[in-house]
Write a protein that holds these residues in place. Structure first.
Motif, short mmCIF file in Angstrom:
data_model
loop_
_atom_site.label_atom_id
_atom_site.label_comp_id
_atom_site.label_asym_id
_atom_site.label_seq_id
_atom_site.Cartn_x
_atom_site.Cartn_y
_atom_site.Cartn_z
N ARG A 35 1.01 -1.51 0.44
CA ARG A 35 0.34 0.06 0.01
C ARG A 35 0.72 0.94 -0.01
NH1 ARG A 35 -5.08 1.31 1.25
NH2 ARG A 35 -5.68 -0.92 2.31
N ASP A 37 1.37 5.81 -0.38
CA ASP A 37 1.08 6.78 0.77
C ASP A 37 0.34 7.63 -0.19
OD1 ASP A 37 2.54 7.66 -0.25
OD2 ASP A 37 4.19 8.20 1.78
N LYS A 126 5.53 9.37 -8.10
CA LYS A 126 5.44 9.77 -6.09
C LYS A 126 6.67 10.16 -6.53
CE LYS A 126 6.09 8.09 -2.68
NZ LYS A 126 6.43 7.32 -1.56
N SER A 148 -6.09 1.55 -3.01
CA SER A 148 -7.09 2.57 -1.85
C SER A 148 -8.08 2.51 -2.84
CB SER A 148 -6.33 3.83 -1.20
OG SER A 148 -6.21 4.73 -2.93
#
Length: 332
Positions: A35, A37, A126, A148
């Motif tokens: 996962r 952020d 990112k 998500s």
């Protein structure tokens, strides 16, 4: 053909066992799922294609791009490159693949990248591009990344609940995996779909009223777009043309063009078809060719007499609620 495929059911059962075990390993965290952020919104399906994933991805990307630095990450199916590739002014359909190149050309305010290693692709976006939201194009089965938010698509008239696993059917994942979806969208619906038809579809999908279920349709532009000019679609009534498709399920497009009273010959190729020099030469002999936007990315450099018919998604029920759900997912 369908009856012949039913003979492959034993192979589908074997495939189902393998897929089931793989999903259990991820559910039990024996296989790691990462996962991130930043929000990762996955847009995918259970079948091998034809659910309208590309226009839905464009819809969601346009919805988010005004508020967030948004990227679309795809594996870049049938591209000639490997590893992480960021779309720039030198990008081509060969370096990105047809769908990512279409995103790049159509969505100038959205970053587009391809990477068969989705984890690495998200990390690159990112850290090097400052991306705030990643749209994972066709990533529902890519469980190495834990999205998500999951948007699952299924086509009206060809619901996943009515299908079989490969190779007897078109499902690449088990029907039970639909439980991982946060939103389910029934795509390519008739524009005049009634409330009763929606309820009937909800029951066929075995969903409860509390599940987030939406219905969408494809809207076709009134003009076809070419290299040098645009034409009214209605103008084609007076000029027979050839329709060239290399998509999974061209039936909705065929139905629409027939409903407009157009006279055309259809040349159908497989999804993501790479046209050979011989096929290109044969197509050059046709006076006027209409194709899909995705196929236009592969054919436009070879053919001058080529046009495509733009499409867009429209949500038929609770559009504001659907949009708010996506925006909420992007803000989490």
């Amino acid at each position: 053909m369908q009856r012949l495929r039913k003979l492959l059911l034993p192979f589908s059962w074997l495939y189902g066992v393998v897929v089931f075990i793989r999903n259990v390993y991820y559910d039990w965290q024996i296989f790691a799922s990462k996962r991130f952020d930043i929000p990762v919104i996955c847009i995918g399906n259970l079948s091998v294609g034809g659910t309208g994933k590309t226009p839905m991805t464009e819809y969601i990307a346009q919805l988010l791009a005004d508020s967030y630095k948004t990227a679309i990450l795809s594996r870049g199916y049938k591209r000639a490159t490997q590893g992480f590739v960021l779309a720039d002014e030198n990008a081509t359909v060969r370096s990105l693949g047809d769908e990512p190149f279409q995103y790049h050309c159509k969505l100038p305010n959205v970053t587009v990248a391809v990477d068969e290693n989705r984890r690495n692709g998200i990390e690159q976006l990112k850290t090097t591009q400052g991306i705030e939201v990643v749209l994972l194009d066709d990533g529902f089965q890519h469980r190495k990344v834990k999205a998500s938010f999951n948007v699952l698509l299924t086509m009206y008239g060809d619901l996943y609940t009515d299908d079989l696993l490969l190779p007897a059917g078109n499902l690449r994942d088990t029907k039970s995996q639909a439980k991982r979806a946060d939103i389910i969208v029934v795509t390519k619906c008739p524009s005049d779909l009634t409330h009763q038809q929606m309820i009937k579809t909800q029951r066929r999908l075995q969903l409860s009223p509390k599940d987030q279920l939406y219905f969408s349709t494809i809207e076709y532009h009134s003009k076809v777009i070419g290299h040098k000019d645009d034409r009214e679609l209605s103008d084609l009534k007076s000029m027979p043309f050839t329709l060239v498709t290399g998509i999974a399920k061209p039936a909705p497009l065929l139905n629409y063009l027939n409903a407009q009273g157009l006279n055309f010959k259809h040349l159908e190729y497989s999804d993501h078809h790479n046209f050979t020099p011989k096929e290109i030469a044969e197509l050059k002999a046709h006076e006027l060719i209409l194709t899909t936007e995705k196929d236009f990315t592969r054919l436009s450099e070879h053919l001058d007499h080529l046009y495509y018919l733009p499409i867009r998604v429209r949500i038929l029920n609770d559009e504001n609620q659907f949009n708010n759900a996506i925006l909420k997912a992007a803000s989490s």
